[in-house]
Scaffold this motif. Sequence first.
Motif, PDB file in Angstrom:
ATOM      1  N   GLN A  90       1.643   4.922  -9.926  1.00  0.00           N
ATOM      2  CA  GLN A  90       0.447   4.776 -10.175  1.00  0.00           C
ATOM      3  C   GLN A  90       0.180   4.362 -11.709  1.00  0.00           C
ATOM      4  O   GLN A  90       1.192   4.157 -12.425  1.00  0.00           O
ATOM      5  CB  GLN A  90      -0.181   6.277  -9.908  1.00  0.00           C
ATOM      6  CG  GLN A  90      -0.598   6.476  -8.654  1.00  0.00           C
ATOM      7  CD  GLN A  90      -1.692   5.476  -8.293  1.00  0.00           C
ATOM      8  OE1 GLN A  90      -2.601   5.412  -8.713  1.00  0.00           O
ATOM      9  NE2 GLN A  90      -1.430   4.896  -7.095  1.00  0.00           N
ATOM     10  N   ILE A  91      -1.063   4.200 -11.834  1.00  0.00           N
ATOM     11  CA  ILE A  91      -1.596   3.764 -13.428  1.00  0.00           C
ATOM     12  C   ILE A  91      -2.646   4.574 -14.012  1.00  0.00           C
ATOM     13  O   ILE A  91      -3.437   5.104 -13.344  1.00  0.00           O
ATOM     14  CB  ILE A  91      -1.858   2.278 -13.282  1.00  0.00           C
ATOM     15  CG1 ILE A  91      -2.167   1.603 -14.784  1.00  0.00           C
ATOM     16  CG2 ILE A  91      -2.962   2.058 -12.279  1.00  0.00           C
ATOM     17  CD1 ILE A  91      -2.195   0.227 -14.846  1.00  0.00           C
ATOM     18  N   ARG A 129       2.603   2.011  -3.503  1.00  0.00           N
ATOM     19  CA  ARG A 129       1.459   2.128  -4.341  1.00  0.00           C
ATOM     20  C   ARG A 129       1.336   3.936  -4.264  1.00  0.00           C
ATOM     21  O   ARG A 129       0.861   4.237  -5.450  1.00  0.00           O
ATOM     22  CB  ARG A 129       0.003   1.429  -4.258  1.00  0.00           C
ATOM     23  CG  ARG A 129       0.390   0.020  -4.643  1.00  0.00           C
ATOM     24  CD  ARG A 129      -0.971  -0.864  -4.685  1.00  0.00           C
ATOM     25  NE  ARG A 129      -0.813  -1.962  -5.388  1.00  0.00           N
ATOM     26  CZ  ARG A 129      -1.432  -3.016  -5.082  1.00  0.00           C
ATOM     27  NH1 ARG A 129      -2.450  -2.957  -4.311  1.00  0.00           N
ATOM     28  NH2 ARG A 129      -1.486  -3.926  -5.683  1.00  0.00           N
ATOM     29  N   ARG A 176       0.916  -1.253   0.041  1.00  0.00           N
ATOM     30  CA  ARG A 176       0.239  -0.038   0.182  1.00  0.00           C
ATOM     31  C   ARG A 176       0.830   1.332  -0.068  1.00  0.00           C
ATOM     32  O   ARG A 176       0.543   2.088  -0.709  1.00  0.00           O
ATOM     33  CB  ARG A 176      -0.731   0.224   1.078  1.00  0.00           C
ATOM     34  CG  ARG A 176      -1.818   1.128   1.191  1.00  0.00           C
ATOM     35  CD  ARG A 176      -2.770   0.917   2.336  1.00  0.00           C
ATOM     36  NE  ARG A 176      -3.718  -0.096   2.287  1.00  0.00           N
ATOM     37  CZ  ARG A 176      -4.753  -0.407   2.780  1.00  0.00           C
ATOM     38  NH1 ARG A 176      -4.857   0.196   4.050  1.00  0.00           N
ATOM     39  NH2 ARG A 176      -5.270  -1.549   2.882  1.00  0.00           N
ATOM     40  N   GLU A 197     -10.477   9.667  -3.293  1.00  0.00           N
ATOM     41  CA  GLU A 197     -10.215   8.561  -2.817  1.00  0.00           C
ATOM     42  C   GLU A 197      -8.751   8.307  -2.446  1.00  0.00           C
ATOM     43  O   GLU A 197      -8.485   7.788  -1.220  1.00  0.00           O
ATOM     44  CB  GLU A 197     -10.686   7.244  -3.708  1.00  0.00           C
ATOM     45  CG  GLU A 197     -10.751   6.141  -3.057  1.00  0.00           C
ATOM     46  CD  GLU A 197     -11.579   5.023  -3.820  1.00  0.00           C
ATOM     47  OE1 GLU A 197     -11.555   4.981  -5.002  1.00  0.00           O
ATOM     48  OE2 GLU A 197     -12.143   4.264  -2.935  1.00  0.00           O
ATOM     49  N   GLY A 198      -7.761   8.709  -3.085  1.00  0.00           N
ATOM     50  CA  GLY A 198      -6.397   8.393  -3.036  1.00  0.00           C
ATOM     51  C   GLY A 198      -5.928   8.952  -1.668  1.00  0.00           C
ATOM     52  O   GLY A 198      -5.160   8.615  -0.889  1.00  0.00           O
ATOM     53  N   ALA A 215     -15.167  12.701  -5.526  1.00  0.00           N
ATOM     54  CA  ALA A 215     -15.243  11.514  -4.750  1.00  0.00           C
ATOM     55  C   ALA A 215     -13.765  10.431  -5.503  1.00  0.00           C
ATOM     56  O   ALA A 215     -13.249   9.834  -4.370  1.00  0.00           O
ATOM     57  CB  ALA A 215     -16.245  10.837  -4.431  1.00  0.00           C
ATOM     58  N   ILE A 254      -7.646  10.008   0.616  1.00  0.00           N
ATOM     59  CA  ILE A 254      -8.262   9.176   2.144  1.00  0.00           C
ATOM     60  C   ILE A 254      -7.427   8.225   2.671  1.00  0.00           C
ATOM     61  O   ILE A 254      -6.979   7.933   3.658  1.00  0.00           O
ATOM     62  CB  ILE A 254      -9.811   9.262   1.645  1.00  0.00           C
ATOM     63  CG1 ILE A 254     -10.428  10.577   1.659  1.00  0.00           C
ATOM     64  CG2 ILE A 254     -10.191   8.506   3.044  1.00  0.00           C
ATOM     65  CD1 ILE A 254     -11.651  10.414   1.300  1.00  0.00           C
ATOM     66  N   ILE A 255      -7.130   7.381   1.363  1.00  0.00           N
ATOM     67  CA  ILE A 255      -6.584   5.943   1.611  1.00  0.00           C
ATOM     68  C   ILE A 255      -5.058   6.369   2.262  1.00  0.00           C
ATOM     69  O   ILE A 255      -4.685   5.586   3.364  1.00  0.00           O
ATOM     70  CB  ILE A 255      -6.381   5.096   0.436  1.00  0.00           C
ATOM     71  CG1 ILE A 255      -7.952   4.599  -0.128  1.00  0.00           C
ATOM     72  CG2 ILE A 255      -5.432   3.871   0.616  1.00  0.00           C
ATOM     73  CD1 ILE A 255      -7.870   4.047  -1.342  1.00  0.00           C
ATOM     74  N   HIS A 256      -4.493   7.222   1.738  1.00  0.00           N
ATOM     75  CA  HIS A 256      -3.082   7.434   2.080  1.00  0.00           C
ATOM     76  C   HIS A 256      -3.036   8.532   3.306  1.00  0.00           C
ATOM     77  O   HIS A 256      -2.045   9.080   3.681  1.00  0.00           O
ATOM     78  CB  HIS A 256      -2.230   7.803   1.210  1.00  0.00           C
ATOM     79  CG  HIS A 256      -1.926   6.558   0.277  1.00  0.00           C
ATOM     80  ND1 HIS A 256      -1.053   5.404   0.522  1.00  0.00           N
ATOM     81  CD2 HIS A 256      -2.558   6.245  -0.974  1.00  0.00           C
ATOM     82  CE1 HIS A 256      -1.484   4.673  -0.584  1.00  0.00           C
ATOM     83  NE2 HIS A 256      -2.111   5.210  -1.359  1.00  0.00           N
ATOM     84  N   SER A 285      -3.157  12.442  -7.207  1.00  0.00           N
ATOM     85  CA  SER A 285      -3.464  12.742  -6.023  1.00  0.00           C
ATOM     86  C   SER A 285      -2.624  12.182  -5.136  1.00  0.00           C
ATOM     87  O   SER A 285      -2.451  13.046  -3.951  1.00  0.00           O
ATOM     88  CB  SER A 285      -5.051  12.250  -5.904  1.00  0.00           C
ATOM     89  OG  SER A 285      -4.960  10.932  -5.869  1.00  0.00           O
ATOM     90  N   VAL A 286      -1.966  11.165  -5.375  1.00  0.00           N
ATOM     91  CA  VAL A 286      -1.205  10.637  -4.153  1.00  0.00           C
ATOM     92  C   VAL A 286       0.558  11.004  -4.491  1.00  0.00           C
ATOM     93  O   VAL A 286       1.285  10.385  -3.861  1.00  0.00           O
ATOM     94  CB  VAL A 286      -1.198   8.979  -4.180  1.00  0.00           C
ATOM     95  CG1 VAL A 286      -2.636   8.695  -3.754  1.00  0.00           C
ATOM     96  CG2 VAL A 286      -0.875   8.378  -5.469  1.00  0.00           C
ATOM     97  N   ARG A 327      -6.800  11.770 -10.678  1.00  0.00           N
ATOM     98  CA  ARG A 327      -6.616  10.594 -10.043  1.00  0.00           C
ATOM     99  C   ARG A 327      -5.300  10.104  -9.511  1.00  0.00           C
ATOM    100  O   ARG A 327      -4.820   9.899  -8.222  1.00  0.00           O
ATOM    101  CB  ARG A 327      -7.577   9.511 -10.180  1.00  0.00           C
ATOM    102  CG  ARG A 327      -7.582   8.040  -9.198  1.00  0.00           C
ATOM    103  CD  ARG A 327      -8.437   7.015  -9.709  1.00  0.00           C
ATOM    104  NE  ARG A 327      -8.386   6.633 -11.049  1.00  0.00           N
ATOM    105  CZ  ARG A 327      -9.328   6.074 -11.609  1.00  0.00           C
ATOM    106  NH1 ARG A 327     -10.364   5.755 -11.086  1.00  0.00           N
ATOM    107  NH2 ARG A 327      -9.128   5.541 -12.950  1.00  0.00           N
TER     108      ARG A 327
END
Lengths: 277, 355
Positions: B99-100, B95, B92, B121-122, B117, B124-126, B174-175, B171
Amino acid sequence: MLTPIRGFAALSGAARVALAVLAAIAIVAAFAPLVAPYDPAAQPDIVGAKNLPPSAQHPFGTDPYSRDVLSRVIYGARLSLAIGFLATMVSLTLGVAYGAVAGYAGGFVDALMMRILDALLAIPRLLLLIAILAAWTRLSVGALVLFLGLTGWFGLSRIVRGQVLALTEAEFITSARALGASRRRILARHLLPNLISPIAVAATLGVAHVIVLEVGLSYLGIGVAQPEASWGNIIHDGSDQVATLWWMSLFPGLLMVLTVMMLNIVGESLRDAYDRR
Amino acid sequence: MIDTSAPLLSVRNLKKSFPIKKGVFGRQVGAVQAVNDVSFDVAPGETLGIVGESGGGKTTAGRAILRLIEPTSGSIKFEGRDVCALDTRGLRAIRREMQIIFQDPVSSLNPRMTIGAIIREGLIIHKLAQGAAADARVKQLLEEVGLRKEYATRYPHEFSGGQRQRIGVARALSVEPKLIICDEPVSALDVSVQAQVINLLQDLQRERNLTYMFIAHDLSVVEHIANRVAVMYLGKIVELATSEDLYREPLMPYTQALLSAVPVADPAARKERIILQGDVPSPANPPSGCVFHPRCHHPAKDEACSRIVPPLEEKAPGHLAACIKQPPTIVSWEQQQQAGGVRPPERYLPIAAVH
């Protein structure tokens, strides 16, 4: 996600009318004791008041036991709708669980579960129900709901499995995994919301189907037992004199057709709304 | 800004095979070698193009690197860390850095989520941002990829293919990844929109010093964006060179055929068309020796090509190709004769210097 309100906004005009008609039927059914002019089981005059044609006093006439058909149809709506709804809930739970497990597990488990389903789908539902229900002389409504539910999930689980399979291939699920989303997150945010629409469509059409089934079974005399009223057993009560006691099959029959038609219109419209991307 | 001192991504002997199962009990009757012994490095800030026909294993290779598909064997190192050895938590974390971007702009966005949203998402996940900070970040990302910030409340079906692809880019960004695997990001788009998305990717690369692995089946697209290009055929890299070298002097007959199919915007330019015969053979049953030999047009092609697996070797400085008939080669003429070879290796450059 499509919320119920958004879902309503997406419905066609015809479907909104259908939904209103259904709501009206449901409200009348829910408040049956307040709406019905008579006690549905009361037999005021078994000789003098039996087989009366529709009149101002008895708008839908009376049956061979002198009971008021209008009151029985109103109470019958209660039972018929409730059975349709509850039995569909049972099928929905089973169908979604079975289909989701098969689709998610894949491989051998999936193959085995699908072959079992093939076998179950090969049995005609009505015949199976007649065979089961005929074993009881007086069947409780709860048991009827259970049997209707237990025999109604096969098709739905197919739909759910197919959808799960298609979704796990979808790139937005892969993308969520690439972002590091947990299995739970993928299930809750990506898989389930995309399953809800086909399930909602299948459920709406399923309710209609169960209502027809219940009417059919009660008409055959193995569904809802007397003195409880259901649309099916009212028709049954007048079935040996259909030509003379035409009001006994016409009114509950019309109501059933109306309800099922409205449900189908709503179901079709839901499908159109969800498929429109 | 390409830093060649240490690779960002280093792939060695990557293999991925899919079992072919038959019957009720799923008996394995064979395997598809989707990626067969692939090795390459990607330097920080570089764009490595990967080209080839459909079924060549490009997409599988890209996904195996992210471990979206578990590789069968081989090693993948990202900044020295072994990606294959990571547990769930480590995966995790990594990742966030890789990214892809997907090919299909329709299925790559969840139809039940708003654009906001999806991009959030990214974050929030990270745990990169929350609440109002996340909203602000989403708007910033939308503007960065050339979309209006008001789009955050809309749903994917309201957008065109090019716009959806920009959302996919946002997207991925975002991370704040270092490496982005672009899996045919423009193949499904109109030509005019393709250029816009490619320009966007190039601008972002310059601003953020991103590294790209750019997968495509169209050589003209890759020529634009890639520093180096790897050509894949039936799961193998058959040629790897800087895009300049590759387009100027393609050595592997397969690359020559691919390049001859690229239209040139010059009506006066006359060039030879190499028409490949037949389809890509089934990767479940690849040809022996050089996997390309049944379709090869090299004049020196002979029995040896169907017996000897050509090594991916340096034909010129920094220019790797797998062909025993393009000298120099470590497979000597004697060895080739022993394998039934009758025509000695000879440089064959039918479409060199057209570009």
